[in-house]
Enzyme design. Structure first.
Site, PDB file in Angstrom:
ATOM      1  N   HIS A   1       0.829  -1.220   0.000  1.00  0.00           N
ATOM      2  CA  HIS A   1       0.000   0.000   0.000  1.00  0.00           C
ATOM      3  C   HIS A   1       0.856   1.259   0.000  1.00  0.00           C
ATOM      4  O   HIS A   1       0.428   2.309   0.468  1.00  0.00           O
ATOM      5  CB  HIS A   1      -0.965   0.034   1.194  1.00  0.00           C
ATOM      6  CG  HIS A   1      -1.714  -1.240   1.400  1.00  0.00           C
ATOM      7  ND1 HIS A   1      -2.955  -1.488   0.878  1.00  0.00           N
ATOM      8  CD2 HIS A   1      -1.359  -2.385   2.059  1.00  0.00           C
ATOM      9  CE1 HIS A   1      -3.357  -2.703   1.206  1.00  0.00           C
ATOM     10  NE2 HIS A   1      -2.394  -3.274   1.920  1.00  0.00           N
TER      11      HIS A   1
ATOM     12  N   SER B   1      14.873  21.507 -15.482  1.00  0.00           N
ATOM     13  CA  SER B   1      13.702  22.333 -15.738  1.00  0.00           C
ATOM     14  C   SER B   1      14.137  23.598 -16.452  1.00  0.00           C
ATOM     15  O   SER B   1      15.225  24.115 -16.202  1.00  0.00           O
ATOM     16  CB  SER B   1      13.038  22.690 -14.401  1.00  0.00           C
ATOM     17  OG  SER B   1      12.323  23.901 -14.509  1.00  0.00           O
TER      18      SER B   1
ATOM     19  N   LYS C   1      16.064  21.771 -10.249  1.00  0.00           N
ATOM     20  CA  LYS C   1      15.348  20.531 -10.553  1.00  0.00           C
ATOM     21  C   LYS C   1      16.193  19.461 -11.239  1.00  0.00           C
ATOM     22  O   LYS C   1      17.032  19.753 -12.074  1.00  0.00           O
ATOM     23  CB  LYS C   1      14.159  20.842 -11.458  1.00  0.00           C
ATOM     24  CG  LYS C   1      13.069  21.644 -10.771  1.00  0.00           C
ATOM     25  CD  LYS C   1      12.172  20.777  -9.941  1.00  0.00           C
ATOM     26  CE  LYS C   1      11.025  20.314 -10.803  1.00  0.00           C
ATOM     27  NZ  LYS C   1      10.277  19.261 -10.156  1.00  0.00           N
TER      28      LYS C   1
ATOM     29  N   GLU D   1       9.399   8.511 -16.386  1.00  0.00           N
ATOM     30  CA  GLU D   1       8.016   8.896 -16.688  1.00  0.00           C
ATOM     31  C   GLU D   1       7.631   8.482 -18.099  1.00  0.00           C
ATOM     32  O   GLU D   1       6.500   8.080 -18.361  1.00  0.00           O
ATOM     33  CB  GLU D   1       7.841  10.398 -16.499  1.00  0.00           C
ATOM     34  CG  GLU D   1       8.001  10.819 -15.040  1.00  0.00           C
ATOM     35  CD  GLU D   1       8.194  12.313 -14.893  1.00  0.00           C
ATOM     36  OE1 GLU D   1       7.266  12.971 -14.423  1.00  0.00           O
ATOM     37  OE2 GLU D   1       9.258  12.834 -15.279  1.00  0.00           O
TER      38      GLU D   1
ATOM     39  N   LYS E   1       0.414  -4.098 -39.799  1.00  0.00           N
ATOM     40  CA  LYS E   1       1.838  -3.726 -39.751  1.00  0.00           C
ATOM     41  C   LYS E   1       2.084  -2.439 -38.986  1.00  0.00           C
ATOM     42  O   LYS E   1       3.154  -2.234 -38.426  1.00  0.00           O
ATOM     43  CB  LYS E   1       2.368  -3.536 -41.171  1.00  0.00           C
ATOM     44  CG  LYS E   1       2.449  -4.807 -41.952  1.00  0.00           C
ATOM     45  CD  LYS E   1       2.634  -4.495 -43.430  1.00  0.00           C
ATOM     46  CE  LYS E   1       2.112  -5.619 -44.275  1.00  0.00           C
ATOM     47  NZ  LYS E   1       0.642  -5.811 -44.099  1.00  0.00           N
TER      48      LYS E   1
HETATM   49  N1  ARG Z   1      -0.198  -5.073 -49.149  1.00  0.00           N
HETATM   50  C1  ARG Z   1      -1.054  -6.167 -48.824  1.00  0.00           C
HETATM   51  C2  ARG Z   1      -0.962  -6.441 -47.312  1.00  0.00           C
HETATM   52  O1  ARG Z   1      -0.086  -5.939 -46.706  1.00  0.00           O
HETATM   53  C3  ARG Z   1      -0.671  -7.377 -49.579  1.00  0.00           C
HETATM   54  C4  ARG Z   1      -1.760  -8.397 -49.702  1.00  0.00           C
HETATM   55  C5  ARG Z   1      -2.800  -7.983 -50.665  1.00  0.00           C
HETATM   56  N2  ARG Z   1      -3.604  -9.082 -50.989  1.00  0.00           N
HETATM   57  C6  ARG Z   1      -4.747  -8.947 -51.632  1.00  0.00           C
HETATM   58  N3  ARG Z   1      -5.427 -10.007 -51.829  1.00  0.00           N
HETATM   59  N4  ARG Z   1      -5.188  -7.779 -52.020  1.00  0.00           N
HETATM   60  O2  ARG Z   1      -1.783  -7.116 -46.718  1.00  0.00           O
END
Ligand code: ARG
Length: 462
Positions: A153, A274, A280, A287, A322
């Site tokens: 705590h 600071s 400081k 952080e 991605k």
């Molecule tokens: N640039 C696409 C991706 O990253 C590639 C796959 C595209 N495939 C498709 N059937 N249009 O997913």
């Protein structure tokens, strides 16, 4: 690439909207690695003339160099890294280049590219984790004899060895290492040969491409292969737990290094000043470790939300996987890159820590357990020592300030043999239960930790 079926060109806005070059151009070398393995397999199985397979490989190597030197610039019209490379190959080799995509779809191609990419990055992160574990072991050995307050705590609870504290973080981060190995294990099957979704009428040798690319085997189900992104989820699961552990460590350090606690000393090189207040020294790095954790969780959620309603198999939504993955990897790597050197320079001021514990109330449990050893039932002992603390508070005294007379008055059950136990050092030394804070227990943890680290090193290099 698909203009055969279309009567109109793609609208400009659509090209801009559907392209993924901002995310995948950086993955070109992995795409080429996958294509080389695929071309060799096509040649060796006689699906394309072996001579042409060799020319494709040479062409791909040339493209790799063109990309590295910046002479090949991708175009949005060609949507992504895969089509830009293939189109350049056709430009270089004509009909021979046009044979590369035999028995392949971008769906299995993107899946293999991402796995190769992620495998490399996870190995890199694993060496960062290795450095992290090793600095924690070193700190633990160095600060083993320094006694600091342990908290529940955020209230002082019992004294502990600072080595024990470091090993607590070691325990958490070593579980993260196991999660990381699990995530690496999720990358062991090769997608190539799954095609768009259902496999191929051509006799592709999937074992061969899998082996060539360092996978244990081909994936088992072509539909799942192009649809699933669990291997990314496994990485994110590691990442968010790891970041959460960093964040908790950071929060402790912000507190322990503040003036009111003051026994944790942060290196100047990892603090900032600071712009207004000259005195400081701010723990901004800590952080930010705390602050960046939210994004990492966000990227995990992003992936799961994307997957949640998707019909099998491939859907274009998956292209967005991605973005969060790369951002998360970058952040995790950045966190490791500051955390490891920061920890290696953190020092502990044992005297300052002792000052903060000089009322001795952290030894109240020790007094109660002393009474238990004399035969007093624990609940009763707890009440007796609670009363003692209350009386101390009323007299504005700590446990360490009580005279022999006062002990006799306030806790007649306490004999002379209690007094040697009333020190911070003895309190630490006597907590010898397995995994406890006693110095010999901490030494044992460090030994076990070294063995774990040795094992971990071996596992991720494989
Ligand atoms: N640039 C696409 C991706 O990253 C590639 C796959 C595209 N495939 C498709 N059937 N249009 O997913």
């Amino acid at each position: 690439m698909w203009k055969g079926r279309f009567t109109e060109n793609t609208a400009q806005a659509v090209q801009k909207f559907t392209q993924s070059l901002d995310l995948d151009w950086a993955l070109a070398s992995y795409d080429i690695e996958g294509s080389v393995a695929h071309a060799r397999m096509l040649g060796s199985e006689g699906l394309i003339p072996p001579e042409e397979a060799r020319r494709i490989e040479d062409g791909l190597n040339r493209i790799r160099e063109e990309i590295a030197s910046g002479t090949l610039v991708p175009t949005q019209e060609l949507e992504d890294v895969h089509m830009n490379i293939e189109s350049r190959l056709i430009e270089l080799l004509g009909p021979t280049g046009a044979r590369l995509h035999t028995g392949r779809s971008r769906n299995d191609q993107v899946a293999v590219t991402m796995r190769l990419f992620l495998r490399d990055r996870l190995r890199h992160i694993a060496s960062g984790m290795e450095a992290l574990l090793s600095v924690l072991l070193e700190r633990a050995a160095r600060h083993m004899d320094v006694i600091v307050p342990g908290f529940t705590h955020l209230q002082q609870a019992q004294p502990i060895s600072m080595g024990h504290y470091w090993m607590a973080h070691f325990a958490a981060f070593s579980r993260d290492c196991e999660r990381l190995l699990f995530a690496l294990g999720s990358l062991r099957e090769c997608p190539l040969g799954a095609g768009a979704l259902a496999g191929s009428t051509l006799p592709l040798n999937r074992e061969m491409t899998a082996k060539a690319l360092g996978f244990a085997s081909p994936t088992r189900n072509s539909l799942d292969t192009v649809a699933q992104r669990d291997y990314m989820a496994d990485y994110h699961s590691f990442a968010v737990t790891f970041a959460t552990h960093c964040s908790r460590l950071a929060e402790d350090f912000v507190i322990y290094s503040s003036r009111e606690f003051g026994w944790l000393l942060l290196p100047d090189a990892f603090c900032t000043g600071s712009s207004m207040m000259p005195q400081k020294k701010n723990p901004d790095v800590l952080e930010l470790l705390r602050g960046k954790t939210g994004q990492i969780l966000g990227h995990f959620l992003d992936l799961l939300v994307t997957l949640k309603g998707l019909p099998l198999t491939y859907d274009r939504d998956l292209q967005e996987d991605k973005r969060g993955l790369q951002a998360s990897l970058r952040t995790v790597e950045e966190m490791l890159a500051v955390l490891v050197p920061l920890l290696s320079a953190v020092e502990v001021d044992g005297e300052k820590a002792a000052e903060g514990m000089n009322d001795g109330f952290l030894l109240a449990t020790d007094v109660a357990e002393y009474l238990v050893a004399k035969g007093v039932p624990f609940r009763q002992a707890h009440g007796m020592v609670g009363g003692l603390v209350k009386e101390c508070l009323a007299r504005k005294k700590g446990l360490f300030d009580l005279t022999g007379e006062e002990w006799k008055e306030l806790l007649p059950e306490a004999g002379e043999d209690l007094f040697p136990l009333l020190s911070l050092r003895s309190a630490v030394e006597r907590r010898r239960t397995y995994g406890g804070t006693a110095f010999d227990q901490v030494a044992k943890q460090i030994e076990d930790g070294k063995a774990f680290l040795e094992n971990f090193r071996e596992s991720f290099k494989r």
